[in-house]
Structure formats: C-alpha cells, structure tokens
Design a protein around this motif. Structure first.
Motif, short mmCIF file in Angstrom:
data_model
loop_
_atom_site.label_atom_id
_atom_site.label_comp_id
_atom_site.label_asym_id
_atom_site.label_seq_id
_atom_site.Cartn_x
_atom_site.Cartn_y
_atom_site.Cartn_z
N THR B 28 3.90 6.96 1.01
CA THR B 28 2.77 6.17 0.49
C THR B 28 2.42 5.03 1.42
O THR B 28 1.25 4.68 1.57
CB THR B 28 3.06 5.54 -0.89
N TYR B 29 3.43 4.45 2.05
CA TYR B 29 3.15 3.31 2.92
C TYR B 29 2.24 3.75 4.07
O TYR B 29 1.26 3.10 4.40
CB TYR B 29 4.43 2.71 3.47
N VAL B 34 0.10 1.01 1.23
CA VAL B 34 0.68 0.18 0.18
C VAL B 34 2.20 0.26 0.24
O VAL B 34 2.76 1.35 0.26
CB VAL B 34 0.22 0.65 -1.21
N PHE B 35 2.82 -0.90 0.30
CA PHE B 35 4.27 -0.91 0.24
C PHE B 35 4.63 -0.94 -1.22
O PHE B 35 4.62 -1.97 -1.86
CB PHE B 35 4.82 -2.11 0.99
N ASN B 36 4.94 0.21 -1.78
CA ASN B 36 5.05 0.33 -3.23
C ASN B 36 6.37 -0.22 -3.76
O ASN B 36 7.33 0.51 -3.95
CB ASN B 36 4.88 1.79 -3.65
N GLN B 92 -2.41 -7.48 3.24
CA GLN B 92 -1.11 -7.13 2.68
C GLN B 92 -0.89 -7.76 1.31
O GLN B 92 -0.32 -7.15 0.42
CB GLN B 92 0.02 -7.54 3.62
N PHE B 93 -1.35 -8.98 1.16
CA PHE B 93 -1.10 -9.67 -0.10
C PHE B 93 -1.85 -8.99 -1.24
O PHE B 93 -1.31 -8.80 -2.33
CB PHE B 93 -1.51 -11.14 0.00
N VAL B 94 -3.09 -8.59 -0.95
CA VAL B 94 -3.89 -7.90 -1.97
C VAL B 94 -3.21 -6.59 -2.38
O VAL B 94 -3.26 -6.19 -3.54
CB VAL B 94 -5.32 -7.66 -1.46
N LEU B 100 3.64 -5.49 -7.22
CA LEU B 100 4.58 -6.36 -7.92
C LEU B 100 4.32 -6.35 -9.41
O LEU B 100 5.24 -6.34 -10.23
CB LEU B 100 4.46 -7.80 -7.39
N GLY B 101 3.01 -6.36 -9.76
CA GLY B 101 2.64 -6.32 -11.17
C GLY B 101 3.22 -5.09 -11.84
O GLY B 101 3.82 -5.17 -12.91
N LEU B 102 3.11 -3.95 -11.15
CA LEU B 102 3.64 -2.70 -11.69
C LEU B 102 5.15 -2.75 -11.86
O LEU B 102 5.70 -2.28 -12.84
CB LEU B 102 3.34 -1.56 -10.72
N LEU B 103 5.79 -3.31 -10.84
CA LEU B 103 7.24 -3.44 -10.86
C LEU B 103 7.68 -4.15 -12.14
O LEU B 103 8.74 -3.86 -12.71
CB LEU B 103 7.68 -4.22 -9.62
#
Ligand SMILES: Nc1ncnc2c1ncn2[C@@H]1O[C@H](COP(=O)(O)OP(=O)(O)OP(=O)(O)O)[C@@H](O)[C@H]1O
Ligand SMILES: [Mg+2]
Lengths: 259, 680
Positions: B28-29, B34-36, B92-94, B100-103
């Motif tokens: 995915t990255y 996206v760094f999931n 990257q922040f976006v 992070l929210g998902l985590l």
C-alpha cells in the motif's frame, strides 16, 4: 589545482564536473568559469543538462566528480544554504515560490536571512515583526520589480510572469555576487520578457553581480549576455563571445537543428 | 546450539506474521503512498471477527472466509474509495492523519460492538496449536509453527505469481517502481491503488487470524506492536523490496524470540525489550541504511515533473470577522478564567486543569506540525519525560515543582534534539516513524524502570508552592496553570509572527526555495523539534502535578497518536485550536468516564472518526464549523437584502488536489481549490 592567487581568481570556476543519473551521463567533464560582473549565457537543447549543472553548482545535487570553486574557495561539499550565504542566488525553471506567502513576505524573509538579523530570542522578546526600515527596503524592491500591486496576493494566485519576477526579486534582495537564472523567460509573453530584460540590465548597472543565465530565447540571450556557452548531451561544445559561438557550425547544427 | 534452535523455532510463526504484515504495508505504501499505520488495527478486527464467529459455533472455514476473505478486503476497498484515493498527491501529514484515525477507530469500534470482555486462548486457523506433528532435526514442530509457515508460504506464492504473471501485477510493479512514470505510461493508478488496498487488507486479515493464537489473550495492544514489527520488516527492504521485507520479517520474529529466551525472566527489561525490539531494529535501520538517505526525486526520476501539492494555507479572514472573533475570544477567555476561579465546583476545576495541561502539550503540536509541517508521534512521551523528571527531582532533591518542570522541559528538549539529529536526514515519513519508535521504547522500557517510574505503579508528583504560598488546592493551582498556558501561547504567537515563523512558513512553502535563499532548514527543524519537545515536557509536568502522580500508563505511546488526531481534527493551524482541543478533550473524557466501561474508548472513537474527514477539512472541525456559520449568515443576510457584509471567507484553504491523481498546474490548481471549498 585550485587557483589560489586572490587577485586573479575568477568569481566562479567549475572544473571537470561529471554527473550520472543511474546509467545516464548527464554531465561529462564540464569546465567553465565566470568573471566578476559578466553575464554568461548558457544554451543547449532540452535535456542537455543545464538545470543539472545549476543544481550541481548550487549544491542541490552533488556531482559525482569535479570541483566547484567560488572566489578561490572549494565549495562542493557545502550545503545549499551555505553557498547561498556566500553570495550565490538563483531562480528556478519550475517555480519554487513559498506557497501561502505573499511577495512581500517572500522578500521580508529573504532580506532577514541575508542580513542575519533575526533569531528566536529576538522573536520571543517581541522584536520579530518587521521593522519600519525592513518594510521600506522591501517596498522599494517590490516597486523596482513592478510588483507593488500584487505585493499582498498569495503566491498561488500569481501569474507565471509575476511568479518569475518574485523569484528574481527574492534573489535580488540577497545582494548576490553570482546570480543564476534558469530560463527566466520561459512561459512569458513578450512584454513580460521585456520587463525581465530591463531588470537584468538594471542589475548589471551595479557592476558587482555576475549573472549566469540559461535561456532558450536566443533573442534575449543576444541582448543580455556578454559571453555564451553551449551544452549538448552533457558536454560543453562551445564557450566564448556571443557572435562567434552563434556562428560556429557545430553549434548551429546541434542547437538550431534541434529546436 | 540446541538451545539456540529451541528458543528460535517458536519465532518462525511470529516472523511469518511479521513478513505478511510487512509485505502488505509495503504494497500500500508504494502503490498509494499511504503509510497505513492502521494495519495492525485491521488485523485485530479480522482476528476478533474470527474469534467471535468461532465462539458462536461457526465452523472454522466459514469464520475464516468471513474474517479474512470477505470482511478485511471489503474494509480495505472501502477505505481506499472513501478516503485514501483522495490523498494520493497530498502531503505526508494529510495521509497520516486518517491512518492514525483508523488506528484508533477500528479497535474502539470493535470494543463497542463486541463488548470489552477478556478473550482467552484464541482458536487457531488450522491444526491443533500445541500438538506436535513431527520433529525437525530433533526439535518438536507444533501445529502452530507448521500451519503458520505453510499458510505464509502459500500467501507469498500467491502474491508473487500475481505480480509476476498477470497484467495487473505488472502494472502494480511499475507503480511500486515509480508511481509518476507509471502514470505517464497509462497505468491505471487509481485501479492499482484500490487493488493494492484490497490485497494488503487480505494480508492484514490473514496475519491477524494467524497471530491471535500466539498470544494467550486476544487484545488490540498486541496488534499495535505487530504493526511496529511490520514497519521494521518493511525497513529491511527500504519500503521498496518485497522479498527483503519477507526475509526481514522472519528474521525479526526469530530474533525477538531468541532475545526473550535469553533474557532473565521477570525483570522489567524482560517485559519491555521484546516488544520494543522491532522498533530498535527499525531505528537502527533508518539511521544506518544508505537507501533512506537518497532523496526521493532521485529514486523516482519523474517526481520533479509536477508541482508539489500545495501546502495548507492559513485562513485569510475578512477584517470584520477577525476583529470580531478576537473580541469574542478575549471575552470568553476572561469569563473562563473568572468562572474557574470563583463558582465552578472544585472537581470540574480539576478537569479543566487537565484541559489546560493538555492545551500546553497540544500547543507543541501546533508549533511542530501546524507551523513547521513536521509530524512527531512522541509528544505524549516528551510530556511524560517532563512529568517524571519533576516528580523524581521533588522526591530525591526536594526541588520545587516549578524548577522541576523547567528542567523536565529542558531534558525533553534534549531528547528531542537527539532524536531529530539522525532522523532528520531522512525526511518525509522517517521522523514520524522514528518518533513512534522512540515513544514505544521509552514508554515500554524506560518509564517503567524503578528509578524513573517505579515499575508500572508510578511515582507521586507534589503540587508546587511559591515561597510560603502553597498551590495545593485545585483553584490556586489553576492560576499557575493558566499563567503557564498564557505564556506558552504568547511565546508560540511571537515565534509565528517573527523570524522563525516566517522561515518555517517559507520551508513549508518550498524547501528547495528556502535553502536557495540561505535558510538552514536542518537547524530550523531541530530548533522547532526541541521547542516542541520542551513545551510538551512542561505540559506534562503540569499534568503530573495536578494529578498528584504519574505512571507509565499516563503517557503511553498510544496517547501520542491520540494527541495528534485530536489536535488535527480540532485545528492544527491555530493557537486557539490547541486550547479548544485541550479543553474539549479533558471535558469530554470526564463526561465519557461516567458511561459503562465498554464505551471507555468512545471519545477516541469520535476523534478518530473526525480524523477521517481530515482530507476534506484540514483546517479542523472547529474552524470548518465557524466558517460554515459565517457563510450561512452571509447567505441569509443576502436573502434579506443586506449584500456584501463581508463575513464570507474570501480565500479559503489550499487543500490537497482532489482528483484522479493527475496533478493540476497553476491556475487549474486554484480552480480545484475553489471547487473543494465550494463543495465543502
Ligand atoms: N533526478 C533525476 N533523475 C534521473 N534523471 C534526471 C534527473 N534530473 C534530470 N534527469 C535527466 O537528466 C537529463 C538532463 O536534465 P536537465 O534538467 O539538466 O536538462 P536541461 O538542459 O535543463 O533541459 P531543459 O531545457 O528541458 O530544462 C534529462 O535527460 C533528464 O531526464
Ligand atoms: Mg532545465
């Protein structure tokens, strides 16, 4: 190998610069020198390595081999900001404006970096906001570059022409000894190009700043440059007086044949 | 030798799971940028669904199909479609905030749906976990080791042949090599992104179900640690090479088991080191591998061909609104201060005091992320350093809390600098990963040490006294806390409007441009990291002193993640955003603590959910609501004939390009931005 006698030292000497990207040899043993106060034009077909040469001289990418000498000092291991601090300023082929900031803010930040007049301690004591004299100095430069009416427009909303002028002004306010311009007129219309030429001529007036200008517009090069170098597939194939170089048969074939 | 094998063999299944996770992460990255970080959480959800359905009497194969083949990929597809396909060209922040929210959202949602009971001895997918099936050079191989290894080999063979022999696989390899170049060659990057998400989610689901029986209990925490190991496995392949990732994963699993085999059992170190081990490896890899030092544009020759995504712009408000909101804010602040000091009951003063402490910590995130564009996932850890230092200095040297807090801030700043020096060279995601590793190591190993946090039980932190005046009561302590908050806010405001703030804005606008005028970007970044770490340390000291004690749980590394999500959703660009976030977080936590325990993570869930909208509203929820209200009032007033009141925000936020991933240039970009604003 370094030219150590300060009196005769050229402003900038590039010696045997080579650079490969993977298997692609983009620069091959390029050697070139710039005298104080002169305007050197560099021309060459697309992909000749002009921008790469700029980036190697300014430290954005590091060359594989060769030396870059500014005022007798080897600078090729210094970071970009230190080279800028030594008096090298540039503009970019693909604009590198500070998005989110206005032209006035561009100049304010550049001016303060150049004068080393700010610090976190001054900020914390409330002396961080621009002083009257800084604002005046910046307004003068904005006026000079005909940017007064867009002075407070965010960079993203500027036209390409204004963007190029902002980059030029940003470089100018650093009072550089060497100004490097990467295709300053590309994408501009005739009147905007004219404005840039006027600015360059005015810059030359002080006799202190040397300029290296990469440009596809031969008309423009003829008007501003005093010397001309031709880069082709990473090799310097001609270097000399503008008229002579343009008359050179190899240059005519390479350059005019491919544009 | 035989002991080596005996200790190492149980690491093989663990290593296989690491490898699976690492492969999914890298996929995915590279394919979607996206760094999931939510990868471990996805694995946990699958494991949980598997557990619950098996316990409901489903046959294992049916439960496995539901959890691994249906649910997990469907979730991946959904995430790609509704969130991550819009972040392709974003900063990257976006990209990091929704992950992070998902985590946070996934485990807390699962907890609310399935309850928070303890789930012992999770079932294995195949074979009997502890039954010995055969002997390998004299060592017993049990069902767990056998099935995990076989399934991993099958899964990897599937992925390999898909990449090797299908057209989709070819395109995917091209995207992994160079996303930009692949796009120019007509590779359907949108489709590839979706496929990558589906595939990697499948891997996450599989890894989750395989991992669960390796632990005695099914707990989401084990899966966050799993993510860490997966990242470390990915680092072996520099987040590019899948084969190296697989080898790295297996190596990590074996090494981790070896270490816990040889460490003395029962010590604090023995409890902390194995879980922190992967991250220590990650840090070492990040720093040592030359791969990471190479600049991005060199590894992708086409990276430079398009303008970079525009960064977030500060809101430009009409003067009337600006002045109005300033007056309103001042009135609110004064009435808040007066209320806290007079009529509000003491237990609520305590809660609001925690809010002030959070606000100070959150200000550090505004400084670091909002102003300087860097992401730290260790702000809670820096706060913890401040709190523990204050407590220990008071206990052992009898030092006053105020002096202790300042020293704690300095130590945190020092730690920030030490962390920044190696990771900054790497840029991009590396600082975020490096700080996450730091947070994990410090909160799992360092904070529980007896001379720091007295094991897990924590230490006491006294309330301060100024001369003979004791600030032991909540209300008197609040005066001090408010003074600290005001001083910190003013300092951040001064920095923002001063030289450093302008230079930071320039670097955010164009790093190359900033260097070209002589800005030492590295020095500037280290400076902001140090300031932010110091500020967080002071905030942590306030927190500890108010609470009266501090333990390693108060500043676990999960807290850092929650902090970033909270600030990002409320408003990471403004000082008021940090204060609103701090107070809201404290007050809502207090309210939610009165609910039944299965809703303990409701708050984290809500903030996590809000973070998923970050892509559309990077200015923060509060600012978005304010702006909507003003725009609505303008419309309503216009309806009644009052035109041009000037309430409408004229120039909106520059958000990421929203589109099919083809970057837009110049004026088009501005149009797109207006569209985004208009549609918001
Ligand atoms: N980072 C890079 N990685 C790989 N190849 C690169 C990189 N940068 C440039 N090149 C290649 O090097 C060659 C020279 O590029 P350069 O940009 O220096 O040319 P140029 O003379 O400035 O051309 P133009 O007139 O189009 O600006 C081109 O073939 C280009 O594709
Ligand atoms: Mg070029």
């Amino acid at each position: 190998m370094t030219d150590m006698t300060p009196g005769t030292a050229k402003l900038l000497k590039v010696m045997n610069l080579s650079k490969c990207f993977g298997g692609l040899e983009v620069l091959r043993h390029v050697s070139i020198a710039v005298e104080r106060g002169e305007v050197l034009g560099i021309i060459g077909p697309n992909g000749a390595g002009k921008t790469t040469l700029f980036n190697c001289i300014l430290g954005v990418i590091s060359a594989d081999a060769g030396a870059v000498i500014l005022e007798g000092k080897r600078i090729d291991s210094l970071p970009v900001w230190k080279r800028a601090d030594m008096g090298m300023a540039r503009t970019f082929q693909r604009l590198e404006l500070f998005s989110g900031m206005t032209p006035r803010e561009h100049l304010l930040v550049a001016d303060r970096v150049h004068r080393h007049s700010g610090s976190i301690f001054k900020d914390l004591r409330g002396h961080g906001v621009p002083a009257r004299e800084e604002l005046d100095r910046v307004s003068d430069v904005l006026e000079l570059f005909d940017l007064a009416e867009v002075a407070d427009t965010p960079a993203e909303a500027l036209s390409l022409g204004h963007g190029r002028l902002v980059e030029l002004a940003r470089a100018f306010i650093l009072e550089p000894i060497l100004l490097m311009l990467d295709e300053p007129s590309s994408g501009l219309d005739a009147s905007e190009t004219e404005l840039i030429i006027t600015m360059l001529e005015r810059l030359q007036g002080n006799g202190r700043t040397a300029t290296v200008i990469v440009e596809h517009d031969l008309q423009m090069v003829r008007r501003v440059a005093s010397r001309l170098a031709v880069l082709n597939s990473g090799e310097l194939i001609a270097d000399g007086d503008v008229g002579t170089v343009l008359a050179d048969s190899q240059v005519r074939q390479v350059y005019l044949g491919s544009t | 030798m035989s002991q080596l094998v005996a200790f190492g063999l149980p690491g093989v299944p663990l290593g296989c799971v690491f490898a699976l996770m690492g492969a999914g992460l890298v996929l995915t990255y590279r394919a979607s940028g996206v760094f999931n970080l939510a990868f471990g959480a996805q694995a946990y959800v699958s494991a949980l669904v598997f557990y619950v359905s098996v316990n409901h009497g489903w046959p294992k194969w049916a439960a496995a199909i539901l959890a691994i083949v249906v649910l997990s990929p469907a979730l991946g597809l959904l995430l790609d479609r509704i969130i991550f396909r819009y972040t392709r060209n974003a900063s990257q922040f976006v990209k990091l905030v929704p992950a992070l929210g998902l985590l946070i959202v996934l485990p807390s949602a699962a907890q609310m749906i399935f309850g928070d009971s303890t789930r012992l001895s999770p079932p294995a997918l195949l074979l009997d976990t502890s039954k010995v099936y055969f002997h390998f050079v004299g060592f017993a191989v049990n069902g767990n080791e056998l099935s995990t290894t076989v399934i991993t080999i099958l899964a990897v063979a599937f992925l390999w042949s898909m990449l090797k022999f299908t057209k989709l696989g070819l395109e995917m390899r091209a995207v992994v090599e160079s996303p930009r170049l692949a796009q120019l060659h007509g590779v359907r990057s949108d489709l590839i992104g979706a496929v990558a998400w589906v595939l990697s989610s499948l891997f996450a689901g599989l890894a989750g179900v395989l991992l669960a029986p390796l632990y005695a209990q099914l707990s989401s925490l084990n899966f966050t640690d799993l993510l860490v190991a997966a990242i470390a496995a990915g680092a072996f392949g520099a987040f590019v090479s899948l084969p190296l990732t697989l080898i790295g994963g297996v190596f990590l699993g074996i090494a981790q088991e070896l270490i816990s085999g040889y460490l003395p059992t029962g010590s604090t170190i023995a409890a902390g080191v194995p879980s922190a081990f992967p991250f220590i490896v990650l840090l070492v890899l990040l720093i040592a591998l030359p791969r990471f030092r190479v600049k991005r544009e060199v590894s992708d020759p086409m990276q430079g061909c398009e303008p970079p995504p525009p960064c977030l712009d500060a809101p430009r408000r009409p003067t009337a609104v600006f002045v109005g909101s300033r007056i309103l804010a001042a009135a609110l602040a004064i009435s808040f201060a007066v209320s806290v000091l007079t009529w509000i009951p003491s237990n609520w003063v305590f809660t609001l005091g925690l809010g002030v402490a959070y606000s100070v910590i959150f200000l550090s995130i505004v400084l670091l992320t909002g102003m300087s564009g860097q992401v730290s996932l260790a702000q809670a850890t820096f706060a913890g350093i401040g709190a523990f230092t204050t407590g220990q200095l008071a206990i052992h040297l009898g030092l006053s809390v105020i002096a202790g807090a300042l020293i704690g801030g300095l130590i945190a700043a020092g730690a920030g600098i030490l962390l920044a020096l190696p990771t900054l060279r790497l840029g991009g995601i590396a600082l975020a990963l490096g700080t996450l590793g730091f947070a994990l190591v410090v909160s799992d190993i360092f904070f529980p040490l007896s001379w720091v946090g007295n094991g897990g039980s924590g230490i006491s932190v006294p309330r301060p006294a100024i001369g003979a005046v004791s600030l032991a009561s909540n209300r008197s302590f609040m005066i001090l806390a408010l003074i600290v908050l005001v001083v910190a806010s003013v300092a951040v405001a001064l920095i923002r409007s001063g030289t450093v703030g302008r230079e930071l804005a320039a670097v955010r606008g164009s790093e190359v441009g900033a260097e070209s005028i002589g800005i030492n970007t590295r020095r500037l970044r280290i400076l902001t990291i140090a300031l932010a770490a110091g500020l967080a340390g002071i905030g942590g000291a306030i927190y500890g002193s108010l609470e009266g004690s501090v333990s390693s749980n108060d500043f676990s590394y999960e807290m850092s993640l929650i902090f970033v999500v909270v600030v990002a959703t409320v408003g990471v660009r403004t000082i008021s955003g940090a204060i609103e976030a701090g107070l809201a977080y404290a007050v809502l936590s207090q309210l939610i603590s009165t609910l039944p325990s299965r809703y303990a993570s409701l708050l984290a869930f809500l903030f996590g959910l809000a973070a998923l909208t970050y892509v559309r509203h990077p200015e923060g929820v509060v600012d978005y609501v304010k702006r909507s209200i003003l725009n609505l009032s303008e419309t309503v007033l216009a309806y009644f004939g009052y035109h041009g009141i000037g309430l409408r925000f004229t120039s909106g936020y520059v958000t990421c390009d929203v589109g099919d991933g083809n970057g837009l240039a110049g004026d088009d970009r501005l149009e797109a931005k207006r569209d985004v604003d208009g549609g918001a």
